[in-house]
Design an enzyme around this catalytic site. Structure first.
Site, PDB file in Angstrom:
ATOM      1  N   SER A 199       0.850  -1.188   0.000  1.00  0.00           N
ATOM      2  CA  SER A 199       0.000   0.000   0.000  1.00  0.00           C
ATOM      3  C   SER A 199       0.883   1.235   0.000  1.00  0.00           C
ATOM      4  O   SER A 199       2.117   1.135   0.043  1.00  0.00           O
ATOM      5  CB  SER A 199      -0.897  -0.008   1.232  1.00  0.00           C
ATOM      6  OG  SER A 199      -0.117   0.275   2.367  1.00  0.00           O
ATOM      7  N   LYS A 200       0.221   2.393  -0.027  1.00  0.00           N
ATOM      8  CA  LYS A 200       0.953   3.659  -0.167  1.00  0.00           C
ATOM      9  C   LYS A 200       2.019   3.849   0.900  1.00  0.00           C
ATOM     10  O   LYS A 200       3.027   4.492   0.651  1.00  0.00           O
ATOM     11  CB  LYS A 200      -0.026   4.823  -0.127  1.00  0.00           C
ATOM     12  CG  LYS A 200      -0.832   4.914  -1.400  1.00  0.00           C
ATOM     13  CD  LYS A 200      -1.213   6.357  -1.721  1.00  0.00           C
ATOM     14  CE  LYS A 200      -1.925   6.430  -3.057  1.00  0.00           C
ATOM     15  NZ  LYS A 200      -3.358   6.621  -2.950  1.00  0.00           N
ATOM     16  N   ARG A 201       1.789   3.265   2.094  1.00  0.00           N
ATOM     17  CA  ARG A 201       2.791   3.504   3.139  1.00  0.00           C
ATOM     18  C   ARG A 201       4.129   2.846   2.775  1.00  0.00           C
ATOM     19  O   ARG A 201       5.154   3.132   3.356  1.00  0.00           O
ATOM     20  CB  ARG A 201       2.277   3.062   4.501  1.00  0.00           C
ATOM     21  CG  ARG A 201       2.221   1.598   4.729  1.00  0.00           C
ATOM     22  CD  ARG A 201       1.309   1.255   5.903  1.00  0.00           C
ATOM     23  NE  ARG A 201       0.689  -0.022   5.656  1.00  0.00           N
ATOM     24  CZ  ARG A 201       1.221  -1.173   5.975  1.00  0.00           C
ATOM     25  NH1 ARG A 201       2.398  -1.220   6.579  1.00  0.00           N
ATOM     26  NH2 ARG A 201       0.611  -2.295   5.696  1.00  0.00           N
TER      27      ARG A 201
END
Ligand code: GLU
Length: 491
Positions: free
Chosen positions: A252-254
């Site tokens: 994911s974006k993290r």
């Protein structure tokens, strides 16, 4: 063309995610390997989250990856339209058939009631599932519900039998219909659920193989009985494992960039993305690791798709990108570098003339070996395209007493020579080496002042490349300035 038909079915609710791109790639590879058809279908039944901009962006990224489609929303095909929002009448028709044959029924339960029952089930340790409240309503009960103003959704009556999903990657997976519960196929507002739309479309579009992420396995357990109820042949399924971030969580974006467009913007080449996503999905039988798209299509085997999740490794992607940058066609690579050079102000905005382009070709050829991503090009190209400036760390190399003599010798050689090509550059370097060797000036003591004199920097391409790129007058002006700087620095 073979009868094999696969599809990529993105929901246009965001930009193309790297994991979704992988699913697209696997479908494309299988279609090309088998001379089948690759179909793009837009799953936009969630009207509140779907946008035409996301659809366009997804198609643009797919095209950029080189995953051309035989049928799709823009180019049409025999089983169109290829946007679910344009196929609503068809879904309604299929629901009517199921209602007629008793394989579906109207459910009048309100969202509030369903939620309360769900909570009660959870509180008593039961799996949440529809309990079949409306499964066997009489005509009177139905009219009563309607009279209360309840609007029905339509549920599929899941047959009471074992459900077997035959998966080309995972083998047979068995589900009990008990855990599934009758699910909604048409919402009370008349829109189809994901399950219905996918099953009808795969059936009508004659999809033979459904290759999708393993997050869809439980959906597949719902789809198999629905496919049978609608009288479609059951396609073959292959569920590919997820891509995880380095910490083991879903990518994911993290973890950094997840959209294909972000990678494109940073200067990853599409062949690197494809190559990397393919290696994440299966281990080639070959010991090589760098492949072009057509080679991947030849090698691809569905059965080799890995069952276990893959960890996204940016280091590996960077390495592959470096490899593809080194082997890419130079003209193409140069064109791809131009926007970064413009953005950095190293070349003017607007068109590039033929002679400027010729110059850029040489620059890109010389520095491409240093690049991991194309957006790094300004840092390497600035010694050729930016103002000449001796950087502080480079000035250190000019302090030694022998430097003015070395640079003056270089200046004389340059003045005597015409424009230098790579070989001419090598001759000049060799001549300097032969001249200074007897004087004990060798290795870095010789080459660093030359490098600094020509480029102002301590790092860069091999000297013959540098001499080939700089035009003679430019090289002469730089060396003259460097001699002055050396004299000052030594003094
Ligand atoms: N639209 C679904 C998604 O974006 C894909 C469904 C499918 O491949 O069957 O996850």
């Amino acid at each position: 063309m073979s009868d094999i038909r696969v599809r990529f079915a993105p929901s246009p609710t965001g930009h193309l995610h790297i994991g979704t791109a992988r699913t697209a790639l696997l479908n494309w590879l299988y279609a090309r390997k088998t001379q089948g058809s690759f179909i793009v279908r837009i799953e936009d039944t969630d009207r509140s989250r779907s946008t035409i901009e996301f659809e366009e962006s997804i198609l643009e990224d797919l095209a950029w990856m080189g995953l051309n489609w035989d049928e799709g929303p823009d180019n049409g095909g025999p089983y169109g339209p290829y946007r679910q929002s344009e196929r609503l009448g068809l879904y309604q028709h299929k629901v009517d058939e199921l209602l007629h044959s008793g394989q579906a029924y109207r459910c009048y339960c309100t969202p509030k009631e369903l939620e309360e029952r769900r909570k009660t089930r959870l509180a008593t340790g039961l799996m949440p599932k529809y309990e079949g409240t409306c499964r066997n309503l009489t005509a009177e009960q139905e009219s009563e519900c309607a009279a209360q103003g309840r609007k029905p959704a339509i549920r599929f009556r899941v047959p009471d039998e074992k459900i077997i999903v035959r998966d080309l990657v995972r083998g047979e997976i068995e589900f009990s219909s008990d855990v599934i519960g009758d699910f909604i196929i048409l919402r009370s507002d008349g829109t189809p659920s994901f399950h219905l739309a996918v099953v009808v479309d795969d059936g009508e579009m004659k999809i033979t193989h459904v290759i999708r992420g393993e997050d869809h396995i439980t959906n597949t357990a719902k789809h198999v009985p629905l496919i049978k109820a609608l009288g479609y042949p059951v396609p073959k399924f292959a569920h590919n494992a997820m891509i995880l971030g380095p910490d083991g969580g879903k990518l994911s974006k993290r973890h950094g960039a997840t959209a294909v467009g972000d990678y494109r913007a940073k200067g990853y080449l599409p062949e690197s993305i494809n190559n990397y996503l393919a290696l994440l999905s299966w281990a080639p039988e070959d010991t090589r690791e760098v492949f072009e798209l057509d080679e991947l299509a030849k090698m691809f085997k569905i059965e080799r798709i890995s069952k276990s999740p893959a960890i996204f490794d940016i280091g590996k992607l960077n390495w592959l990108n470096g490899q593809h940058i080194r082997s890419a066609d130079l003209q193409r690579l140069t064109n791809l570098c131009i926007p970064y050079l413009k953005e950095a102000g190293l070349i003017p905005q607007g068109g590039v003339s033929k002679s400027e382009f010729e110059y850029l070709l040489k620059v890109v050829e010389a520095v491409r070996g240093n690049l991991t991503v194309l957006s790094e090009i300004p840092a390497y190209a600035t010694i050729f395209l930016g103002e000449y400036e001796i950087r502080p760390d480079a000035l250190e190399w000019l302090r030694k007493p022998h430097v003015p003599e070395v640079l003056t010798a270089l200046l004389e050689l340059l003045r005597r020579h015409g424009e230098l090509d790579f070989d001419g550059g090598r001759e000049v370097v060799n001549a300097l080496r032969d001249k200074f060797k007897p004087l004990g000036v060798t290795g870095k003591d010789l080459f660093m002042p030359i490098r600094v004199g020509l480029t102002g920097a301590v790092k860069g391409p091999e000297l013959p490349y540098v001499l080939n790129i700089l035009d003679k007058e430019q090289a002469i002006r730089r060396i003259e300035a460097a001699i002055q700087a050396a004299i000052q620095a030594a003094g």
